[in-house]
Design a protein around this motif. Structure first.
Motif, mmCIF file in Angstrom:
data_model
loop_
_atom_site.group_PDB
_atom_site.id
_atom_site.type_symbol
_atom_site.label_atom_id
_atom_site.label_comp_id
_atom_site.label_asym_id
_atom_site.label_seq_id
_atom_site.Cartn_x
_atom_site.Cartn_y
_atom_site.Cartn_z
ATOM 1 N N ASP A 123 -5.936 16.035 0.989
ATOM 2 C CA ASP A 123 -6.052 15.559 2.367
ATOM 3 C C ASP A 123 -6.408 14.067 2.367
ATOM 4 O O ASP A 123 -7.483 13.676 1.903
ATOM 5 C CB ASP A 123 -7.155 16.384 3.054
ATOM 6 N N ILE A 124 -5.475 13.242 2.861
ATOM 7 C CA ILE A 124 -5.715 11.790 2.881
ATOM 8 C C ILE A 124 -5.821 11.288 4.325
ATOM 9 O O ILE A 124 -5.774 10.091 4.587
ATOM 10 C CB ILE A 124 -4.581 11.030 2.142
ATOM 11 N N ARG A 128 -8.611 10.519 -5.192
ATOM 12 C CA ARG A 128 -9.828 11.297 -4.929
ATOM 13 C C ARG A 128 -11.057 10.418 -5.074
ATOM 14 O O ARG A 128 -12.009 10.541 -4.319
ATOM 15 C CB ARG A 128 -9.895 12.499 -5.878
ATOM 16 N N ALA A 163 -9.961 10.934 -1.058
ATOM 17 C CA ALA A 163 -9.074 12.057 -0.704
ATOM 18 C C ALA A 163 -9.760 13.381 -1.059
ATOM 19 O O ALA A 163 -10.481 13.474 -2.049
ATOM 20 C CB ALA A 163 -7.752 11.945 -1.460
#
Ligand SMILES: Cc1cc2nc3c(=O)[nH]c(=O)nc-3n(C[C@H](O)[C@H](O)[C@H](O)COP(=O)(O)OP(=O)(O)OC[C@H]3O[C@@H](n4cnc5c(N)ncnc54)[C@H](O)[C@@H]3O)c2cc1C
Length: 435
Positions: A290-291, A247, A251
């Motif tokens: 979500d990457i 993150r 991300a």
């Protein structure tokens, strides 16, 4: 039954146990024990990195970030020590051969939730493995240090409210290890939980032994749930962590409909609560990380351990999302210690996750645990060094059968479960109570 004598007995081969041993004067005999193999500690699993003040000017901001994440329940003097001594301890780690990642001839500082700037040093996403290997290799070289694996502490040896070593089980027999000083560095409590990122062997043994010997404990209700463990519907011994630094590097958290619902860089307790709320609202057991915008090549290079861990579980970074959910991760409370890691019992120190220095308050700031392990285990060693020549070894006589020692081991586990059942209240079902 065997009697073994040493100057210092250290329980635990994680960052706290090994680093305290390396800071004890080289002419003093040190025995370190581990419950299973030495590398089977939580230290080895640490991914994200180690926080450090970037420079002297960053110390105050580091203190403030730690206090804010801890909801100002922290012991401020301890936080100041942590931040001030962070640079020195990272330098010491480097002098032992630790390798961090660099960018433009500077540390490749990364960021995690609750930090106002990038101040986390790391070794890809396998920082803990590198820390363990560096310290373990050095400890094996030192002539004054012996490491005994598969050796379980079941109780301390005490007389007149002082600690004089420990009672251990090894290879089906009982030994008494007599020491001038004892350091408990036996780690956390995640093994008591059904869902945790910790090793199953982290069953709060140090906490139980302290409780049963009337040693002061503190903040048992401060248990951290990490927001992003990999969600799997299978029962797993241990939940796979998806580091917060993902993150930190961009991300995003999304609900199952692909909608954003929280700032992902808030402290862990807030992000975990926001995820739970969102799961409840959408009737799901997970959310997505979500990457998709991060680039597969970057992700593979920066997070090789997480990449491999996901692949082994049938998930590919190419999919662009990772299902995640909060699970037990860290214990902020523990055996109450002062700034030199001394417990309320003479001769007994505690450091690392088993201890409560008060540094983390009610919620640990990301990547402050390895640092706490370094700073406060070194302080324990320095304090012991200043006293050890004036102290005589006392051999406490005790006749204890294997049966009795095994009984103590069993009682430690039920005692730890009892303590945490009390503080978890209605969440008590999250504990494994049939082990
Ligand atoms: C997946 C994961 C990722 C993490 N990532 C990070 C990170 O990036 N940065 C960070 O700062 N922190 C991180 N943490 C937290 C951090 O790794 C731990 O808090 C820290 O390593 C604890 O170190 P320790 O020395 O106190 O205990 P541990 O490393 O857990 O070692 C405990 C030792 O005590 C021994 N022991 C226990 N009971 C007994 C007994 N009865 N008899 C004998 N020996 C015993 C064990 O065998 C072991 O050797 C992470 C934790 C996990 C689980």
């Amino acid at each position: 039954m065997m009697d073994i004598c040493t100057d210092v007995l250290i329980v635990g081969t994680g960052v706290a146990g090994l680093f305290s041993a390396l800071n004890i004067e080289a002419d003093k005999k040190v025995i370190i024990i581990s419950k299973t193999k030495a590398d089977e500690c939580n230290t080895y699993l640490a991914q994200g990195g180690i926080s450090k003040a970037k420079n002297k000017d960053d110390t105050e901001s580091f203190v403030q970030d730690t206090l804010k994440a801890g909801r100002h329940k922290n012991r401020k003097e301890a936080v100041e020590v942590l931040a001030k001594e962070s640079i020195k301890n990272i330098d010491l780690l480097l002098s032992l051969g630790m390798k961090f990642d660099y960018k433009d001839e500077e540390f490749d500082y990364t960021r995690e939730g609750g930090h106002s700037i990038n101040r986390i040093v790391h070794s890809t996403d396998e920082t803990g493995k590198m820390v363990f290997e560096t310290l373990y290799k050095e400890a094996k070289k030192r002539k004054n240090i012996s490491i005994i694996e598969d050796c379980i502490l079941v109780d301390i040896l005490k007389e007149d409210k002082s600690c004089y070593g420990g009672i251990v089980i090894k290879n089906g027999s009982v030994s008494l290890i007599h020491s001038k000083f004892t350091i408990l560095a036996s780690g956390g409590i995640g093994g008591l939980f059904t869902n945790s990122t910790n090793r199953r062997t982290s069953t709060g043994d140090g906490i139980a032994i302290a409780f049963r010997n009337n040693i002061e404990l503190e903040n048992l209700e401060y248990i951290q749930f990490h927001p992003t463990a990999l969600y799997e519907d299978k029962d797993r011994e241990r939940r796979f962590l998806i580091s917060e630094s993902l993150r930190g590097e961009g991300a995003k958290l999304k609900n199952i409909n692909g909608e954003a619902f929280t700032d992902e860089l808030l402290p862990r307790d807030i992000v975990s609560n926001n995820i739970w709320r969102e799961q409840l609202r959408t009737g799901t057991d997970f959310v997505y990380l979500d990457i998709s915008q991060m680039g597969e090549k970057f992700l593979k290079n920066r997070f090789p351990g997480i990449y491999k861990g996901c692949l082994a579980r049938g998930l590919n970074f190419k999919d662009g999302v990772i299902p995640v959910t909060p699970v037990q991760h860290y214990f902020m409370g523990g055996i109450k210690v002062d700034l030199n890691s001394k417990t309320s019992m003479n001769g007994l120190y505690a450091c690392g996750e088993v201890s409560c220095t008060g540094v983390h308050g009610a919620n640990r700031l990301a990547s402050n645990s390895l640092l706490e392990g370094l700073v406060f285990s070194r302080r324990a060693a320095i304090d012991i060094n200043s006293k050890i020549d004036d102290k005589q070894l006392k051999v406490v006589k005790k006749d204890i059968t294997l049966e009795k020692a095994l009984q103590l081991k069993k009682e430690n586990l039920s005692c730890a479960l009892e303590q945490f059942k009390k503080v978890l209240g209605e969440k008590e079902h999250e504990l494994i109570n049939n082990r």
